[in-house]
Design an enzyme around this catalytic site. Sequence first.
Site, PDB file in Angstrom:
ATOM      1  CD  GLU A  21      -6.100   8.103   7.455  1.00 20.06           C
ATOM      2  OE1 GLU A  21      -5.097   7.323   6.941  1.00 20.06           O
ATOM      3  OE2 GLU A  21      -5.800   8.618   8.724  1.00 20.06           O
TER       4      GLU A  21
ATOM      5  CE  LYS B 168      -2.269   1.364   3.752  1.00 27.00           C
ATOM      6  NZ  LYS B 168      -2.007   2.870   4.139  1.00 27.00           N
TER       7      LYS B 168
HETATM    8  O1  KIV Z   1      -0.922   2.609   8.531  1.00 24.94           O
HETATM    9  C1  KIV Z   1      -1.804   2.413   8.842  1.00 24.94           C
HETATM   10  O2  KIV Z   1      -2.226   1.761   9.784  1.00 24.94           O
HETATM   11  C2  KIV Z   1      -2.995   2.710   7.735  1.00 24.94           C
HETATM   12  C3  KIV Z   1      -4.366   2.609   8.024  1.00 24.94           C
HETATM   13  C4  KIV Z   1      -4.779   3.572   9.228  1.00 24.94           C
HETATM   14  C5  KIV Z   1      -5.189   2.669   7.063  1.00 24.94           C
HETATM   15  O3  KIV Z   1      -2.663   3.359   6.656  1.00 24.94           O
END
Ligand code: KIV
Length: 259
Positions: free
Chosen positions: A176, A111
């Site tokens: 977010e 991600k």
């Molecule tokens: O790093 C993380 O935990 C996140 C979530 C809050 C989506 O990106």
Amino acid sequence: MTVPKFAALKGTGRKISMVTAYDFPFARLVDQAGVEAVLVGDTLSMVVQGHENTLPVTLDEMIYHAEMVGRAVNQALVVVDMPFPSYHVGRYKAIDNAGRILKRARCQAVKLEGGADQAETIAAIVSAGIPVMAHCGLRPQSVHQLGGYKVQRDEEALIEDARAAAQAGAFAMVLECIPTTIARRITEMLAIPTIGIGAGGDCDGQVLVLHDVLGLTSGYVPRFVKSYADLSTTIVGALQQFRDEVRSGEFPAPEHAFQ
Ligand code: KIV
């Protein structure tokens, strides 16, 4: 769970749940609970390492924790955050770093935070066969640029970011801290699942930080968090009982000792 199966949950009516995990025992419990995805989030920096934001955590530290999580998870999709600035210094380096994560951790995807500004990077990593979950809206790695952890309200910019990240090949997207109406519009617009955090109930799924869910977070807890347990109280209570029993001599009892 595989990336195609995860992406195909869009439009089935089944809402997706994703929770963070950072180590083996908690990742095993999260997986046992039957959530669709486990995120090794760069919130590791705050929740586990005690930093004030997500900027300090390194790629090596992310990989170290992702390895633990990968060993524990058998059912859920495992997604690993690319930390700042592991994908900001050129497409070649971004692919190299995403590849390092995939080679070392038993995960299926990475991600990264970004929309239109990271579209070329997303496309490059995807072209290397590495699935990418995008992260739009409030981007904690840009906290200094954004001037704090604020709700993001620029509708046209948010729509453009979401469209660009999806067109670049992201298989899913975290949204977010954006207004519910904008999250709904993006969710209806995209063919890929949206996973909200502070983005209302119309996203295709929801993600929360594990320590928030379990009531293990100390200090400020954002409004969009719901705690489903109060483990801090339970843990401190158990440890106080241990301390008291050691002091009183109640522990260890004969059954805890060898003859
Ligand atoms: O790093 C993380 O935990 C996140 C979530 C809050 C989506 O990106």
